[in-house]
Write an enzyme that holds these catalytic residues in place. Structure first.
Site, PDB file in Angstrom:
ATOM      1  N   LYS A   1     -65.006  82.947 -34.733  1.00 45.83           N
ATOM      2  CA  LYS A   1     -63.875  83.853 -34.625  1.00 45.83           C
ATOM      3  C   LYS A   1     -63.095  83.611 -33.342  1.00 45.83           C
ATOM      4  O   LYS A   1     -61.937  83.978 -33.227  1.00 45.83           O
ATOM      5  CB  LYS A   1     -64.375  85.317 -34.621  1.00 45.83           C
ATOM      6  CG  LYS A   1     -65.214  85.687 -35.807  1.00 45.83           C
ATOM      7  CD  LYS A   1     -65.841  87.085 -35.569  1.00 45.83           C
ATOM      8  CE  LYS A   1     -66.927  87.335 -36.567  1.00 45.83           C
ATOM      9  NZ  LYS A   1     -67.778  88.480 -36.164  1.00 45.83           N
ATOM     10  N   GLY A   2     -63.761  83.033 -32.357  1.00 40.87           N
ATOM     11  CA  GLY A   2     -63.202  82.965 -31.008  1.00 40.87           C
ATOM     12  C   GLY A   2     -61.868  82.247 -30.909  1.00 40.87           C
ATOM     13  O   GLY A   2     -61.060  82.547 -30.042  1.00 40.87           O
TER      14      GLY A   2
ATOM     15  N   GLU B   1     -60.396  75.297 -30.757  1.00 37.25           N
ATOM     16  CA  GLU B   1     -61.563  76.080 -30.337  1.00 37.25           C
ATOM     17  C   GLU B   1     -61.223  76.892 -29.088  1.00 37.25           C
ATOM     18  O   GLU B   1     -60.376  76.485 -28.292  1.00 37.25           O
ATOM     19  CB  GLU B   1     -62.725  75.129 -29.990  1.00 37.25           C
ATOM     20  CG  GLU B   1     -63.810  75.056 -31.023  1.00 37.25           C
ATOM     21  CD  GLU B   1     -64.729  76.265 -31.066  1.00 37.25           C
ATOM     22  OE1 GLU B   1     -64.307  77.390 -30.742  1.00 37.25           O
ATOM     23  OE2 GLU B   1     -65.885  76.068 -31.448  1.00 37.25           O
ATOM     24  N   ASP B   2     -61.902  78.000 -28.909  1.00 32.37           N
ATOM     25  CA  ASP B   2     -61.692  78.789 -27.692  1.00 32.37           C
ATOM     26  C   ASP B   2     -62.460  78.211 -26.510  1.00 32.37           C
ATOM     27  O   ASP B   2     -61.931  78.100 -25.413  1.00 32.37           O
ATOM     28  CB  ASP B   2     -62.063  80.268 -27.906  1.00 32.37           C
ATOM     29  CG  ASP B   2     -63.485  80.461 -28.395  1.00 32.37           C
ATOM     30  OD1 ASP B   2     -64.090  79.499 -28.940  1.00 32.37           O
ATOM     31  OD2 ASP B   2     -64.016  81.574 -28.254  1.00 32.37           O
TER      32      ASP B   2
ATOM     33  N   ASP C   1     -69.079  74.721 -24.631  1.00 27.27           N
ATOM     34  CA  ASP C   1     -70.121  75.048 -23.659  1.00 27.27           C
ATOM     35  C   ASP C   1     -71.141  73.899 -23.693  1.00 27.27           C
ATOM     36  O   ASP C   1     -70.920  72.863 -23.077  1.00 27.27           O
ATOM     37  CB  ASP C   1     -70.695  76.412 -24.079  1.00 27.27           C
ATOM     38  CG  ASP C   1     -71.687  77.006 -23.113  1.00 27.27           C
ATOM     39  OD1 ASP C   1     -72.156  76.296 -22.222  1.00 27.27           O
ATOM     40  OD2 ASP C   1     -72.027  78.199 -23.243  1.00 27.27           O
TER      41      ASP C   1
ATOM     42  N   LYS D   1     -66.336  74.594 -20.345  1.00 28.70           N
ATOM     43  CA  LYS D   1     -67.408  74.795 -19.354  1.00 28.70           C
ATOM     44  C   LYS D   1     -68.146  73.470 -19.238  1.00 28.70           C
ATOM     45  O   LYS D   1     -69.274  73.317 -19.728  1.00 28.70           O
ATOM     46  CB  LYS D   1     -68.373  75.853 -19.877  1.00 28.70           C
ATOM     47  CG  LYS D   1     -68.174  77.236 -19.330  1.00 28.70           C
ATOM     48  CD  LYS D   1     -69.354  78.096 -19.738  1.00 28.70           C
ATOM     49  CE  LYS D   1     -68.995  79.551 -19.659  1.00 28.70           C
ATOM     50  NZ  LYS D   1     -70.100  80.412 -20.100  1.00 28.70           N
TER      51      LYS D   1
ATOM     52  N   PHE E   1     -70.132  83.970 -17.281  1.00 28.14           N
ATOM     53  CA  PHE E   1     -69.968  84.688 -18.549  1.00 28.14           C
ATOM     54  C   PHE E   1     -68.532  85.174 -18.631  1.00 28.14           C
ATOM     55  O   PHE E   1     -68.093  85.976 -17.813  1.00 28.14           O
ATOM     56  CB  PHE E   1     -70.935  85.868 -18.619  1.00 28.14           C
ATOM     57  CG  PHE E   1     -71.003  86.503 -19.983  1.00 28.14           C
ATOM     58  CD1 PHE E   1     -72.138  86.364 -20.765  1.00 28.14           C
ATOM     59  CD2 PHE E   1     -69.931  87.218 -20.498  1.00 28.14           C
ATOM     60  CE1 PHE E   1     -72.199  86.945 -22.036  1.00 28.14           C
ATOM     61  CE2 PHE E   1     -69.983  87.798 -21.768  1.00 28.14           C
ATOM     62  CZ  PHE E   1     -71.125  87.649 -22.533  1.00 28.14           C
ATOM     63  N   VAL E   2     -67.792  84.677 -19.609  1.00 25.34           N
ATOM     64  CA  VAL E   2     -66.381  85.051 -19.738  1.00 25.34           C
ATOM     65  C   VAL E   2     -66.135  85.793 -21.047  1.00 25.34           C
ATOM     66  O   VAL E   2     -66.849  85.588 -22.028  1.00 25.34           O
ATOM     67  CB  VAL E   2     -65.448  83.814 -19.651  1.00 25.34           C
ATOM     68  CG1 VAL E   2     -65.380  83.284 -18.233  1.00 25.34           C
ATOM     69  CG2 VAL E   2     -65.877  82.710 -20.613  1.00 25.34           C
TER      70      VAL E   2
ATOM     71  N   ASP F   1     -65.797  87.317 -27.001  1.00 24.33           N
ATOM     72  CA  ASP F   1     -66.232  88.704 -27.133  1.00 24.33           C
ATOM     73  C   ASP F   1     -67.324  89.111 -26.154  1.00 24.33           C
ATOM     74  O   ASP F   1     -68.030  88.281 -25.590  1.00 24.33           O
ATOM     75  CB  ASP F   1     -66.755  88.940 -28.549  1.00 24.33           C
ATOM     76  CG  ASP F   1     -68.057  88.181 -28.808  1.00 24.33           C
ATOM     77  OD1 ASP F   1     -68.082  86.956 -28.575  1.00 24.33           O
ATOM     78  OD2 ASP F   1     -69.047  88.819 -29.206  1.00 24.33           O
TER      79      ASP F   1
ATOM     80  N   ARG G   1     -62.101  90.878 -27.907  1.00 22.82           N
ATOM     81  CA  ARG G   1     -61.488  89.592 -28.224  1.00 22.82           C
ATOM     82  C   ARG G   1     -59.966  89.674 -28.091  1.00 22.82           C
ATOM     83  O   ARG G   1     -59.288  88.667 -27.964  1.00 22.82           O
ATOM     84  CB  ARG G   1     -61.827  89.162 -29.659  1.00 22.82           C
ATOM     85  CG  ARG G   1     -63.296  88.868 -29.910  1.00 22.82           C
ATOM     86  CD  ARG G   1     -63.447  88.305 -31.322  1.00 22.82           C
ATOM     87  NE  ARG G   1     -64.823  88.294 -31.790  1.00 22.82           N
ATOM     88  CZ  ARG G   1     -65.691  87.300 -31.606  1.00 22.82           C
ATOM     89  NH1 ARG G   1     -65.347  86.248 -30.905  1.00 22.82           N
ATOM     90  NH2 ARG G   1     -66.901  87.365 -32.108  1.00 22.82           N
TER      91      ARG G   1
HETATM   92  C1  PRP Z   1     -68.596  80.051 -29.252  1.00 26.13           C
HETATM   93  C2  PRP Z   1     -67.346  79.187 -29.222  1.00 26.13           C
HETATM   94  C3  PRP Z   1     -67.830  77.881 -29.745  1.00 26.13           C
HETATM   95  C4  PRP Z   1     -69.267  77.824 -29.295  1.00 26.13           C
HETATM   96  C5  PRP Z   1     -69.368  76.936 -28.094  1.00 26.13           C
HETATM   97  O1  PRP Z   1     -68.701  80.595 -30.514  1.00 26.13           O
HETATM   98  O2  PRP Z   1     -66.313  79.725 -29.999  1.00 26.13           O
HETATM   99  O3  PRP Z   1     -67.729  77.810 -31.155  1.00 26.13           O
HETATM  100  O4  PRP Z   1     -69.661  79.148 -28.967  1.00 26.13           O
HETATM  101  O5  PRP Z   1     -70.684  76.801 -27.658  1.00 26.13           O
HETATM  102  P1  PRP Z   1     -71.473  75.434 -27.595  1.00 26.13           P
HETATM  103  O6  PRP Z   1     -70.546  74.391 -27.032  1.00 26.13           O
HETATM  104  O7  PRP Z   1     -72.625  75.748 -26.673  1.00 26.13           O
HETATM  105  O8  PRP Z   1     -71.928  75.101 -28.976  1.00 26.13           O
HETATM  106  P2  PRP Z   1     -69.730  81.759 -30.908  1.00 26.13           P
HETATM  107  O9  PRP Z   1     -70.930  81.136 -31.519  1.00 26.13           O
HETATM  108  O10 PRP Z   1     -69.921  82.661 -29.719  1.00 26.13           O
HETATM  109  O11 PRP Z   1     -68.977  82.500 -32.084  1.00 26.13           O
HETATM  110  P3  PRP Z   1     -67.603  83.331 -32.109  1.00 26.13           P
HETATM  111  O12 PRP Z   1     -66.490  82.342 -31.830  1.00 26.13           O
HETATM  112  O13 PRP Z   1     -67.544  83.863 -33.506  1.00 26.13           O
HETATM  113  O14 PRP Z   1     -67.681  84.410 -31.049  1.00 26.13           O
END
Ligand code: PRP
Length: 189
Positions: free
Chosen positions: A44-45, A101-102, A105, A133, A154-155, A161, A167
């Protein structure tokens, strides 16, 4: 509690976000000029970023969505396990796909998505990520368009979210350290 009470500092202001997104949109418009373009938003991000970015892209483009999950509610650290919750509607064969993508990580989520989408033979497959990151990376990922490289904090806000809330904020903020326990479960193995 008001969202302001969770904020340690505003990491990226509304103005900085919009300025950078306009730059990214202009660059993408130039790079894909005269070509087919399909933006794939990872829910969703990525949704806030997608809707602002597409308004800054001046060439015709289509959008589609997919949802994957790597984190459980309240779990910050990636397990490296990615589940596909919703697949694309579009057939991406011979299309120019740009993943939106948002945040990146550890890289596990995008690594999985890239490997999956490559099997469908797109004409091209690139990544546009708002927040990187980079110090957290466990899997190397070539990101073609990056909004901001950010520290390992932590952002939340602007798509990201706090246990599914906030969000909608127009900015990216860091969480007050004294509230970490409320939102972060470390991996227990
Ligand atoms: C977040 C973000 C990426 C992922 C990145 O999504 O949107 O998809 O984590 O992390 P990584 O590089 O360690 O794999 P999340 O799983 O929190 O879902 P959301 O977007 O629905 O909040």
């Amino acid at each position: 509690m008001q969202w302001q009470e969770y904020v340690d500092e505003v990491l990226v202001t509304k103005e900085a976000l919009q300025t950078r997104i306009a730059e990214l949109g202009a660059q993408i418009s130039q790079d894909y000029q005269g070509q087919d373009l399909l933006l794939v938003c990872v829910l969703k991000g990525g949704v806030m970023f997608l809707t602002d970015l597409m308004r800054q892209i001046s060439i015709p483009h289509a959008i589609d969505f997919m949802a994957v999950s790597s984190y459980g509610t309240g779990v910050r650290d990636s397990t490296g396990i990615v589940r596909i919750l919703m697949d694309l509607g579009a057939d991406i064969r011979e299309r120019n796909v740009l993943i939106v993508e948002d945040i990146i990580d550890t890289g596990h989520t995008l690594d999985y998505i890239l490997r999956l989408l490559r099997t469908r033979n797109p004409a091209s497959l690139r990544i546009c990520c708002l927040l990187d990151k980079s110090s957290r990376r466990e899997v190397p990922i070539g990101v073609d368009y990056v909004g901001f490289t950010i520290p390992d904090e932590f952002v939340f806000g602007y798509g990201l979210d706090l246990d599914e809330l906030y969000r909608d904020l127009p900015l990216v903020a860091t969480l007050k350290p004294e509230l970490y326990d409320q939102f972060i479960e470390q991996e227990t193995d």
